[in-house]
Design a protein around this motif. Structure first.
Motif, mmCIF file in Angstrom:
data_model
loop_
_atom_site.group_PDB
_atom_site.id
_atom_site.type_symbol
_atom_site.label_atom_id
_atom_site.label_comp_id
_atom_site.label_asym_id
_atom_site.label_seq_id
_atom_site.Cartn_x
_atom_site.Cartn_y
_atom_site.Cartn_z
ATOM 1 N N GLU A 153 0.811 -1.217 0.000
ATOM 2 C CA GLU A 153 0.000 0.000 0.000
ATOM 3 C C GLU A 153 0.842 1.263 0.000
ATOM 4 O O GLU A 153 0.407 2.319 -0.442
ATOM 5 C CB GLU A 153 -0.891 0.039 1.245
ATOM 6 N N CYS A 154 2.039 1.141 0.572
ATOM 7 C CA CYS A 154 2.890 2.331 0.676
ATOM 8 C C CYS A 154 3.253 2.885 -0.699
ATOM 9 O O CYS A 154 3.405 4.102 -0.879
ATOM 10 C CB CYS A 154 4.194 2.000 1.390
ATOM 11 N N ILE A 155 3.424 1.977 -1.642
ATOM 12 C CA ILE A 155 4.069 2.351 -2.903
ATOM 13 C C ILE A 155 3.453 3.599 -3.522
ATOM 14 O O ILE A 155 4.150 4.473 -4.043
ATOM 15 C CB ILE A 155 4.043 1.167 -3.886
ATOM 16 N N ASN A 156 2.126 3.712 -3.418
ATOM 17 C CA ASN A 156 1.443 4.850 -4.025
ATOM 18 C C ASN A 156 1.940 6.186 -3.475
ATOM 19 O O ASN A 156 1.918 7.190 -4.159
ATOM 20 C CB ASN A 156 -0.063 4.755 -3.753
ATOM 21 N N TYR A 157 2.307 6.165 -2.231
ATOM 22 C CA TYR A 157 2.659 7.417 -1.597
ATOM 23 C C TYR A 157 4.107 7.842 -1.841
ATOM 24 O O TYR A 157 4.444 8.995 -1.711
ATOM 25 C CB TYR A 157 2.424 7.316 -0.091
ATOM 26 N N GLN A 179 9.901 -9.065 4.041
ATOM 27 C CA GLN A 179 10.404 -9.285 2.689
ATOM 28 C C GLN A 179 9.665 -8.386 1.693
ATOM 29 O O GLN A 179 10.260 -7.724 0.843
ATOM 30 C CB GLN A 179 10.201 -10.760 2.272
ATOM 31 N N ARG A 180 8.330 -8.374 1.842
ATOM 32 C CA ARG A 180 7.533 -7.566 0.913
ATOM 33 C C ARG A 180 7.802 -6.077 1.112
ATOM 34 O O ARG A 180 7.804 -5.293 0.163
ATOM 35 C CB ARG A 180 6.050 -7.865 1.105
ATOM 36 N N LEU A 181 8.026 -5.689 2.377
ATOM 37 C CA LEU A 181 8.399 -4.306 2.650
ATOM 38 C C LEU A 181 9.670 -3.948 1.889
ATOM 39 O O LEU A 181 9.761 -2.895 1.243
ATOM 40 C CB LEU A 181 8.620 -4.130 4.152
ATOM 41 N N GLY A 182 10.663 -4.866 1.988
ATOM 42 C CA GLY A 182 11.912 -4.645 1.278
ATOM 43 C C GLY A 182 11.694 -4.447 -0.204
ATOM 44 O O GLY A 182 12.275 -3.544 -0.831
ATOM 45 N N GLN A 183 10.809 -5.261 -0.801
ATOM 46 C CA GLN A 183 10.548 -5.121 -2.232
ATOM 47 C C GLN A 183 9.825 -3.810 -2.551
ATOM 48 O O GLN A 183 10.154 -3.120 -3.516
ATOM 49 C CB GLN A 183 9.723 -6.308 -2.729
ATOM 50 N N PHE A 198 10.003 -1.024 -1.063
ATOM 51 C CA PHE A 198 10.907 0.130 -0.995
ATOM 52 C C PHE A 198 12.166 -0.082 -1.821
ATOM 53 O O PHE A 198 13.076 0.728 -1.781
ATOM 54 C CB PHE A 198 11.265 0.422 0.462
ATOM 55 N N ASP A 199 12.238 -1.236 -2.468
ATOM 56 C CA ASP A 199 13.366 -1.509 -3.348
ATOM 57 C C ASP A 199 14.693 -1.481 -2.583
ATOM 58 O O ASP A 199 15.653 -0.828 -2.999
ATOM 59 C CB ASP A 199 13.384 -0.457 -4.474
#
Lengths: 383, 383, 383, 383, 383
Positions: free
Chosen positions: E62-66, E87-91, E93-94
């Motif tokens: 969900e963060c990605i949009n922001y 893991q997904r957080l890491g992806q 935020f790259d």
């Protein structure tokens, strides 16, 4: 009368001066084989992204075929007990005589040597010894070439490389897709990470000592503190130069190491710094423990002296009173000669006097707090 | 009343301040000849790949013929007891007055001086003294010219150069194929390597002290610890500047030293760093030993006090009881006056009371653990 | 009740803070004349290769004629007790007010100040005080101009310049052929070399203390250790900055100093480094002595306690036995009441019992080694 | 039970952490006014070579007129107890919010901040407190502009600026002919010089302690040593960063400071280095004092134990002899039962025996030197 | 027998080695989830000058949009108990695998890593624990991107960010007008400022200990000193590298940080230096406390010994006198046998003798000052 403390001696041999140093004036590059060392076994792992060869090799010259192929070859030599094989190994890998001397004579401090097409890393490897909370230490030498890594270790019984072997075998992570520089990094990283469990053991030993030193300090405690101090000094001599070595590996920019691997080495460097942080903290803690020990021993002496003083101070005056009425002055010669002896209430009064004196003294000791905590402190301590 | 401790004084003379320093305001470059020093003997070894000349020389001027030939000449001067010969030596080798002063007045710290066509190395050489675990130390000066090496040492009795002489004589290694710079390196390497056996002796002395300090600390132990501390300080003053000197030898790039030899010097430098590592470790160990000593003495005092307290605390109350029944109150004047004396079981009851008191006290001491380890600790210690 | 320890106070005045510092907020460059200082005497030595003039000067202005001539003029001012003369001296030599302040107010740390045509060197000079093994210290300021050297010292009684004066008078060495820079070097070298005999005195004091501390440590020993520690601190404050000053003299390349003299200064620098080496070694030795002292005092306490414990442990039980048979239980009332008193061999048996107890106790103390070395250790110590 | 030691707490507040720090997460640049602080008084001195204005100002805005004129304006703010005035002050002088925070929140370490047209110096000022040998410390902030200097201090009661005010008023020295940079230097110099009298007080306290610690060490001595140690730590935290600040002032070359003033700042820097020298010497002395204290206490214990041992060792054997002849063995039952009691010379012989024992013991103690100096050492000490 | 001291163990876990380190040879970049850690909650604050969004997010994606919008997004992750989400957080935020490992494996020393478009700051955050005067410590990782800041903390219960949240919510200060770099600064500043209240607690604990150690030193005091020493070591390991990290943040000039914010970071750096100053002062104070403790214990022993010596020295001679007149020499056999017993004034004279002896002894003790302060020192101490 006194047997040698074996552990001390053993440690010093491991990490340092004894036996391995060569006589002053010998030819530089001389190889001295330790008679107690095991004969070398040579293991080869040759891999690329798709293929994997596992092989034990009998003659060093067998390696030569693998060194220049495109695949990564890891030649792992375990044991140093045969001078001839080591000489031939040196020739097979085209090693400078001084390098070979450094590799075989296990007395070097960790360092890095850059010979254009070879990078030599001398490192210290430790493996925790769970029996006594100490560690086994040995020197590991890494020679990094374009397509190969040569590792030489003295003791075949234990090393920290099983994780790396496993990753190569099971093709875990990116190791199979990378070159020899990544392999060298992975091995170095395993060596560095191998210090953590050892330090953890020391952390536990220090924890135990902290309690022992305050609750029940004895001669043995003193010995343990000194022992830890000594072993931490050994560890320190292994880690500090390792840090400098890795640092110069990162900065000096040998062409054998790719920029990608350099990033990983930075991580490895961070771990070394962290190790040093922990080690120095432990050293400070142990130095503090020695102070605490000295104080605790003094405290104990205080308790002993308090007891002696309380007992003496109470009974010596009482004994004096008893002594007075044990004198033999002749009561018949004079009414002034110990008339108390003939009093009707003489003896009870005398006992009462003694009781009074004892009570007053006890009360004054109690007010000073000498009675409460003199004996049972250790038991009260458990919070 | 007390005789001077000769060893201390001797050491200080060897390594430092006494006697050799010149009076303030004397002319720089003044040579002061120590009266006790032996007269100089001059040995010449002149060699190239094929030929070898061994010769003892009577007059310094004889050297001149050999200095400019293509072969390598090693002139070794042993003993400093003749001012005239030293002056002529200086002229023969064309030495700056300040260099000659440095060479003769044996008080210099290790250093390197670069005079265009000559490189002067002042170094400290040590030879282990197996009698007392200490060492003989003296200054060695090396002057490196294009085709010659001049070494000057004070004491003809022992040096560390036999290995090098041997290699030249037997043509072992590459020494006969190399120039004077390699010879200078070989000598310097022999000097550095000469520190290892000395340090090994200290390692053993520290090992011995470690046991002595914990098992049987005495006044003598204290003296030994201080003695080692002092001698390590001496060694340290010799080694540290040696490291800096070799380092500047490597970096400053004098033309007298070829790149090949520079690689060997790097190895020599590594050994010096390793020496310093070991030395500093020893110094820390000895500092730790002092702490341990202090604690062990306190521990011993605790044992003594415990014994005193146990004995006093048990017998003082008993003596008091005996004192009470030794009083002379007149039992005939009153039934209250010590009726116990006339009881049928009076005496046995009194003895029983004493026994009871003693038992209770002994039990309480036993519970505190004061009885178990008070006396035989040293014997239990042998693990 | 207690008189001030004069030596301490004196030292502090010499080397530091007291009295000479000016009030916060005073004008920079203010000269404060110490009332106790002697009035200045001005000595002039003017020389070249052939001629030599010795002269005492009454007015500072007389110097001016000599300053710009081709010959080297050394103006030596001894004593600082006259503000007017000092002011005029400053004008005659054209000194910056801050320099004059530095020269007169004797509180400066050694330093070097480079004013284009003048080089100011503030140094500390020490002269050994053979009465108490200490030293007299004072500040010496050197101002080096093109053709002159001005030196200012507080105390006319002693300095280290006699050797230099001698060399000028007798035309020894090369001093008469050289310029003012060589004179400045010679003076500086004499100042530095003046530290060696002082350090030698300290070496002897430390030697003496080493024996005292182990054989017969007393309150006085403690005081001496502290005193040496303190005086070495003073010396250190004088030497360390001197090293930095000379170093910057060599490197900064003022035009007033010729390359030839620079080589001599390097020698001077080496001596300073050597001084620091010795000084730091002494400081470590003295720090070690304090530890030894503490241990020796503890050891002595152990001896005292041992004696007390031996005496008490033997006689207290015996006194108890005597006390038992001093009880007055009525032997006529019962056969159980102290029948021993009526035995035929009662008394001899009792004495035998006491002897037995004493023997057993003595034997057990002997086995612990408490009897052998308790008293006569100091005498046994002389090896 | 125990009241807080106010002095400690006070010191900590002055120099550091307590109360002034802002809550984590507050807006940077926030001004926190200490409620106990006095309201600010603002004093203006405006001067040039000929004119001089002294004035107390009510509103910060009044300053603005003076700031840009050609004459030098010194605005001195004393007291920090009013947030509004401080805010307006900041606006009048056009200060960056972070500077204003640094000036008001008195917790900063000394530092220098260079904002193009303003140079901010945060310094520590100390004033000796002659009552207890300690000092009052506070922060002083200097803001140097082209034509003005702003100083802000918390405590209006004392500062070190009177000398500077005096020089301006009386036109002493060159201050009236110089710009604002010279004024800033003069103020900074006064601050630095203000440390000398404080250190002098500490020198005296250390002198006193030196005697106390050796002659009559008590609990109070210990407390004093610790107190000095603590206060020197405080001072150190003030001086060290000041040195760095002045150093960067000299080197960084702000345009606000002219080369002439830079020379004076170098003098100021020298004073700071000298302060640090003295301070570190004092810290070493105090650390040494702690060792001496510990040794002196041990020495005292030795004296006490010696007395106890002498008294006990003499009287316990005598009491034993008396006890033996106090036994009641029946002399009538046997000729062996204490025949001494019936000897004609029994009692005198017994007393003679006692005297003999006592004499032998006393003699042996005297030989050990235990009798001579046990009691009157403190009085003998006055040399 | 002895329970583990939990607090020690807890601390070590928090700050260091235990449990979190990975096995030697594991793949670099491996995430190890601590089983006891709470599952992560993700909070988003997205703001610009006008708008503000507060939101709890369930899935990292969900963060990605922001992240790439112009407004500043602060994503705060609390808790590390779910490997998948991390893991997904890491992806989302790259993040580089090594960064993710650093963030999750909470064993890192503070550091800064610069990946072109991301700046990773690993910091230590402490929160005071008012229950025991200690602190809660945890690692906080900040990832600064162009338009976002990601913070990851292990413990959701407490952080120091409330002040920052408040300033964003209430639009206090300039935070709403600034970019993500200012937000990162504000968070870092809050972390640093969070150390002050913790240090303040230690200041108070040291104040308390100072009194305890002098007035009433006990075993517990010793333990407390050691405990503080240990905890300060922990804090130190957190602060020192933080300073280096911030320093390199200021100097290295990443493009993500604007010059304006760099000025604020300098302020932040100053605070860190100040923290270190205070911390090191505290460490020195605590080291001093240990010395004081040892001295105070020795002092106490002196008091005890004095009492014992006074009591013994007075009563042992008296008891001896009583013992003498308790002897049974037969007065009838000879006029020399204890005639005193038959004197008319025998007993009173004997008592008078005893009184005389006691008085003399008491007087001599009083002169030595042993009677005055032996007992009531603690009460006199309250100044």
């Amino acid at each position: 009368m006194v047997k040698k403390n074996r552990k001390f001696t053993k440690l010093m041999k491991k990490s340092g001066v004894k036996e391995h140093f060569h006589q002053p004036g010998t030819i530089p590059g001389t190889i001295i084989v330790d008679e107690n060392s095991k004969p070398p076994s040579i293991f080869l792992i040759d891999y690329n992204q798709t293929d994997l060869i596992h092989k034990q090799i009998s003659y060093p010259e067998e390696c030569i075929n693998y060194l220049d192929t495109n695949s990564v070859s890891w030649v792992d030599v375990q044991g140093l007990g045969n001078q001839d094989i080591l000489q031939r190994l040196g020739q097979s890998f085209d090693l400078h005589p001084l390098i070979l001397e450094d590799i075989v004579n296990m007395v070097e401090r960790p360092k890095i040597e850059d010979y254009e097409d070879q990078l030599v890393i001398i490192a210290h490897m430790v493996v925790p010894n769970n029996n006594n909370g100490s560690f086994y230490g040995e020197q590991v030498s890494l020679v990094l070439g374009k397509y190969y890594v040569l590792t030489v270790q003295e003791e075949p019984e234990h090393d920290c490389f099983d994780g790396v072997r496993n990753r190569i075998d099971k093709s875990k992570g990116i190791i199979r897709c990378q070159g020899s520089d990544y392999l060298a990094y992975a091995l170095l990283d395993a060596i560095i990470d191998g210090f953590f469990p050892v330090l953890e053991l020391y952390g536990e030993r220090i924890d135990d000592l902290e309690e022992e030193v305050i609750i029940n300090p004895s001669q043995k405690t003193l010995q343990k503190i000194y022992q830890i101090r000594r072993e931490l000094l050994q560890l320190r001599r292994g880690i500090w130069p390792q840090r400098d070595a890795i640092n110069s590996l990162i900065r000096d920019g040998s062409e054998l190491i790719s920029p990608d691997v350099r990033i990983y080495l930075r991580d490895c460097y961070d771990h070394t710094v962290q190790l040093i942080d922990i080690l120095e903290t432990y050293r400070e803690l142990v130095a503090g423990l020695m102070d605490v020990y000295l104080s605790a021993v003094s405290n104990k002496m205080n308790e002993i002296m308090k007891l002696l003083t309380v007992v003496s101070s109470i009974f010596i005056p009482l004994t004096f009173i008893a002594g007075v009425y044990g004198m033999n002055f002749n009561t018949e010669k004079s009414p002034h000669n110990m008339p108390e002896l003939n009093w009707y209430w003489g003896y009870p009064l005398c006992l009462a006097l003694m009781l009074l004196v004892a009570t007053i003294l006890l009360y004054s000791f109690w007010r000073r707090g000498w009675l409460s905590n003199s004996a049972n402190l250790p038991r009260e301590f458990h919070r």
